[in-house]
Design an enzyme around this catalytic site. Structure first.
Site, PDB file in Angstrom:
ATOM      1  N   LYS A  45       0.802  -1.205   0.000  1.00 24.15           N
ATOM      2  CA  LYS A  45       0.000   0.000   0.000  1.00 24.15           C
ATOM      3  C   LYS A  45       0.848   1.274   0.000  1.00 24.15           C
ATOM      4  O   LYS A  45       0.398   2.337  -0.433  1.00 24.15           O
ATOM      5  CB  LYS A  45      -0.899   0.028   1.262  1.00 24.15           C
ATOM      6  CG  LYS A  45      -1.865  -1.099   1.368  1.00 24.15           C
ATOM      7  CD  LYS A  45      -2.645  -0.970   2.677  1.00 24.15           C
ATOM      8  CE  LYS A  45      -3.465  -2.200   2.941  1.00 24.15           C
ATOM      9  NZ  LYS A  45      -4.037  -2.171   4.330  1.00 24.15           N
ATOM     10  N   GLU A 101       8.071   2.514  -5.634  1.00 21.14           N
ATOM     11  CA  GLU A 101       8.032   1.996  -4.260  1.00 21.14           C
ATOM     12  C   GLU A 101       8.210   3.150  -3.286  1.00 21.14           C
ATOM     13  O   GLU A 101       8.790   4.184  -3.638  1.00 21.14           O
ATOM     14  CB  GLU A 101       9.146   0.935  -4.112  1.00 21.14           C
ATOM     15  CG  GLU A 101       9.294   0.309  -2.747  1.00 21.14           C
ATOM     16  CD  GLU A 101       8.071  -0.446  -2.251  1.00 21.14           C
ATOM     17  OE1 GLU A 101       7.055   0.210  -1.963  1.00 21.14           O
ATOM     18  OE2 GLU A 101       8.162  -1.678  -2.094  1.00 21.14           O
ATOM     19  N   ASP A 102       7.719   2.997  -2.067  1.00 23.83           N
ATOM     20  CA  ASP A 102       7.895   4.077  -1.081  1.00 23.83           C
ATOM     21  C   ASP A 102       9.242   3.989  -0.376  1.00 23.83           C
ATOM     22  O   ASP A 102       9.892   5.005  -0.163  1.00 23.83           O
ATOM     23  CB  ASP A 102       6.734   4.099  -0.063  1.00 23.83           C
ATOM     24  CG  ASP A 102       6.552   2.778   0.670  1.00 23.83           C
ATOM     25  OD1 ASP A 102       7.101   1.752   0.219  1.00 23.83           O
ATOM     26  OD2 ASP A 102       5.848   2.749   1.691  1.00 23.83           O
ATOM     27  N   ASP A 105      14.320  -0.946   2.404  1.00 22.82           N
ATOM     28  CA  ASP A 105      14.940  -1.088   3.731  1.00 22.82           C
ATOM     29  C   ASP A 105      15.990  -2.204   3.614  1.00 22.82           C
ATOM     30  O   ASP A 105      17.120  -1.953   3.189  1.00 22.82           O
ATOM     31  CB  ASP A 105      13.806  -1.412   4.707  1.00 22.82           C
ATOM     32  CG  ASP A 105      14.210  -1.368   6.161  1.00 22.82           C
ATOM     33  OD1 ASP A 105      15.400  -1.520   6.466  1.00 22.82           O
ATOM     34  OD2 ASP A 105      13.323  -1.210   7.018  1.00 22.82           O
ATOM     35  N   LYS A 133      16.996   3.279   2.853  1.00 18.44           N
ATOM     36  CA  LYS A 133      17.803   3.220   4.086  1.00 18.44           C
ATOM     37  C   LYS A 133      19.019   2.349   3.792  1.00 18.44           C
ATOM     38  O   LYS A 133      19.000   1.145   4.083  1.00 18.44           O
ATOM     39  CB  LYS A 133      17.009   2.552   5.215  1.00 18.44           C
ATOM     40  CG  LYS A 133      15.967   3.402   5.891  1.00 18.44           C
ATOM     41  CD  LYS A 133      15.344   2.583   7.026  1.00 18.44           C
ATOM     42  CE  LYS A 133      14.219   3.312   7.690  1.00 18.44           C
ATOM     43  NZ  LYS A 133      13.527   2.438   8.688  1.00 18.44           N
ATOM     44  N   PHE A 154      12.488   4.579  12.154  1.00 20.19           N
ATOM     45  CA  PHE A 154      11.181   4.131  11.667  1.00 20.19           C
ATOM     46  C   PHE A 154      10.345   5.349  11.300  1.00 20.19           C
ATOM     47  O   PHE A 154      10.019   6.175  12.152  1.00 20.19           O
ATOM     48  CB  PHE A 154      10.458   3.285  12.715  1.00 20.19           C
ATOM     49  CG  PHE A 154       9.168   2.740  12.191  1.00 20.19           C
ATOM     50  CD1 PHE A 154       9.162   1.731  11.245  1.00 20.19           C
ATOM     51  CD2 PHE A 154       7.952   3.276  12.607  1.00 20.19           C
ATOM     52  CE1 PHE A 154       7.961   1.252  10.721  1.00 20.19           C
ATOM     53  CE2 PHE A 154       6.756   2.796  12.103  1.00 20.19           C
ATOM     54  CZ  PHE A 154       6.765   1.793  11.152  1.00 20.19           C
ATOM     55  N   VAL A 155      10.021   5.461  10.004  1.00 16.99           N
ATOM     56  CA  VAL A 155       9.343   6.667   9.522  1.00 16.99           C
ATOM     57  C   VAL A 155       7.911   6.373   9.072  1.00 16.99           C
ATOM     58  O   VAL A 155       7.594   5.258   8.637  1.00 16.99           O
ATOM     59  CB  VAL A 155      10.125   7.319   8.353  1.00 16.99           C
ATOM     60  CG1 VAL A 155      11.428   7.920   8.862  1.00 16.99           C
ATOM     61  CG2 VAL A 155      10.400   6.332   7.219  1.00 16.99           C
ATOM     62  N   ASP A 161       3.124   3.721   6.919  1.00  8.72           N
ATOM     63  CA  ASP A 161       2.242   3.546   8.078  1.00  8.72           C
ATOM     64  C   ASP A 161       2.951   3.030   9.318  1.00  8.72           C
ATOM     65  O   ASP A 161       4.064   2.491   9.254  1.00  8.72           O
ATOM     66  CB  ASP A 161       1.149   2.525   7.732  1.00  8.72           C
ATOM     67  CG  ASP A 161       1.698   1.085   7.709  1.00  8.72           C
ATOM     68  OD1 ASP A 161       2.697   0.844   6.991  1.00  8.72           O
ATOM     69  OD2 ASP A 161       1.148   0.228   8.425  1.00  8.72           O
ATOM     70  N   ARG A 167      -0.613   7.102   7.309  1.00  9.94           N
ATOM     71  CA  ARG A 167      -0.255   7.184   5.885  1.00  9.94           C
ATOM     72  C   ARG A 167      -0.616   8.547   5.300  1.00  9.94           C
ATOM     73  O   ARG A 167      -0.045   8.977   4.311  1.00  9.94           O
ATOM     74  CB  ARG A 167      -0.991   6.091   5.085  1.00  9.94           C
ATOM     75  CG  ARG A 167      -0.576   4.656   5.415  1.00  9.94           C
ATOM     76  CD  ARG A 167      -1.164   3.699   4.377  1.00  9.94           C
ATOM     77  NE  ARG A 167      -1.156   2.313   4.815  1.00  9.94           N
ATOM     78  CZ  ARG A 167      -0.155   1.458   4.651  1.00  9.94           C
ATOM     79  NH1 ARG A 167       0.950   1.856   4.058  1.00  9.94           N
ATOM     80  NH2 ARG A 167      -0.244   0.212   5.063  1.00  9.94           N
TER      81      ARG A 167
END
Ligand code: PRP
Length: 181
Positions: A45, A101-102, A105, A133, A154-155, A161, A167
């Site tokens: 999502k 993609e957002d 990681d 990251k 952690f963002v 989310d 979000r």
């Protein structure tokens, strides 16, 4: 406590985010022509907000399609288990594909996506991620466009989310420790 009260700090403010999305779009605009009619693959999502802004700055004809991928569960660290919950509608054989993609990681999710999509024989396959990251990387993945490299925090926000909330924040932020606990 409201949504905004849960934020400890803003890592990337809205104006900086918007300016970078615009400059990424300008880079991408140089790569494709109308006749390429590329398919932008939005990884749901998290990437829905980024895709929505990015697509409106692109000046060539393109199509969008969606894949729902799950890797995190509801926690804050990657489980390493990647699942396709919803696959593409389109057949990508012979198509130019740009994956949107957002965040990258560990790289496990994108590595899985790339290997999976390659078996479908796209004409070209490129990757665009808003965030990366690098310090967390376990698998090296080739990234064509990166919006921001960020530290190992952690963002949330702009599509990302915590337990499915936050979000809709218009910036990238870090939550207060008592919220994430
Ligand atoms: C996040 C993010 C990437 C993945 C990155 O998705 O959108 O897909 O984790 O982590 P990795 O590089 O360690 O594999 P998440 O599972 O949180 O799903 P969501 O996009 O639905 O929030």
């Amino acid at each position: 406590m409201g949504l905004y009260d849960d934020v400890a700090k803003i890592l990337i403010p809205e104006d900086v985010l918007q300016a970078r999305v615009r400059s990424l779009a300008e880079e991408i605009n140089h790569l494709y022509r109308d006749d390429d009619f590329p398919l932008l693959v939005c990884i749901l999502k998290g990437a829905f907000v980024f895709l929505a802004d990015l697509t409106r700055h692109l000046n060539f004809r393109h199509e969008v399609d969606f894949m729902v991928i799950s890797s995190y569960g509801s926690g804050t660290v990657s489980s390493g288990v990647v699942r396709i919950l919803l696959d593409l509608e389109r057949n990508i054989e012979g198509r130019h594909v740009l994956v949107v993609e957002d965040i990258i990681d560990t790289g496990r999710t994108m590595d899985y996506i790339i290997r999976n999509l390659r078996t479908r024989h796209p004409n070209s396959l490129r990757i665009c991620t808003l965030l990366s990251k690098p310090s967390r990387r376990e698998i090296d993945v080739p990234l064509d466009f990166v919006g921001f490299e960020i530290p190992d925090e952690f963002v949330v926000g702009y599509g990302l989310d915590f337990a499915e909330a936050y979000r809709n924040l218009p910036f990238i932020g870090v939550l207060k420790p008592e919220v994430v606990r």
